[in-house]
Write a protein that holds these residues in place. Structure first.
Motif: not given
Length: 245
Positions: A54-61, A82-84, A87-93, A120-127
């Motif tokens: 995906y051309q250097g993208e990071l996962p959206a969720a 994600a920190r570097l 990015l907004a926190p990535i949803p992690i289910f 760790f958790w600052q990069s993720f939105q825990l769901r």
């Protein structure tokens, strides 16, 4: 846009059982109209394979099936990337019963990054997930499977599209009664069974013929094992392969 107008596919960044680099760690990406919308698991090498696709993208969720390191280890790398990128926190289910274990394995080390004392958790939105969750335009369901201890691993289902078992022994109580006829079933399988994983000999004993015809096998040892399962008449996923669902 209606659901029926969306083209869904599942792309495998890796299909192995964690021991052979040539097939990678098992992880897959749900795509909608060729765009990645949900990463399933994030083991060693997953992020690099994702970036290449995906051309250097990071996962959206992200959805986590269980907390063995061959399925979660790259999350530590992801929190740095994600920190570097700010990015907004990535949803992690995460299934509710796995949250403490995930935290203990990856998030309890103090001060992971010097820059801003980022953890760790600052990069993720825990769901937290009990039995279902909404991501994008879809509602997904989860189901406990048979892997090591009770409640330690979960399958992911997008009703009518696919059923992804995660690591498991055979689960006929799910596939015979919960899976819908139109779903492709992506199933853990190696050539030899053990107390935590399905083996080739389990499939015919545990599943009806109509279920076996919908199986796509993954989480095997190496290319030789994949060939043996194909010779037995099964479809087998390969790293870098895309399956229309």
């Amino acid at each position: 846009m209606t659901r029926n107008s969306v083209s869904y596919s599942l792309f495998f960044t890796g299909t192995g059982s964690g021991g052979n680099l040539s097939v990678g760690s098992s992880a897959a990406v749900l795509e909608a109209d060729d765009k990645p919308i949900l990463l399933i698991d994030c083991g060693p090498g997953t992020l690099n394979a994702f970036a290449e696709r995906y051309q250097g993208e990071l996962p959206a969720a992200i959805f986590i099936t269980h907390c063995h390191l061959d399925h979660i280890a790259d999350l530590e790398i992801l929190t740095v990337r994600a920190r570097l990128r700010n990015l907004a926190p990535i949803p992690i289910f995460v299934p509710v019963g796995l949250i403490q274990l995930l935290h203990e394995r990856l998030a309890s080390y103090p001060g992971q990054m010097a820059e801003g004392d980022h953890d760790f958790w600052q990069s993720f939105q825990l769901r937290p997930v009990s039995d279902s969750f909404r991501s994008g335009d879809e509602t997904f369901r989860i189901h406990p499977t048979r892997h090591h201890g009770p409640g330690s691993s979960f399958a992911l289902q997008l009703p009518g599209r696919f059923f992804y078992t995660g690591d498991t022994r055979p689960v006929p109580e799910l596939l015979h009664h919960v899976s819908i006829d139109s779903e492709t079933i992506f199933h853990d399988c190696g050539t030899i069974s053990n107390p935590s994983h399905t083996g080739l000999e389990d499939l015919e004993r545990e599943y009806r013929e109509d279920i076996r015809q919908r199986l796509v096998l993954y989480h095997y040892a190496d290319a030789t094992a994949a060939g043996q399962m194909r010779d037995a008449g099964y479809k087998v996923a390969s790293p870098g392969e895309r399956h229309i669902i």
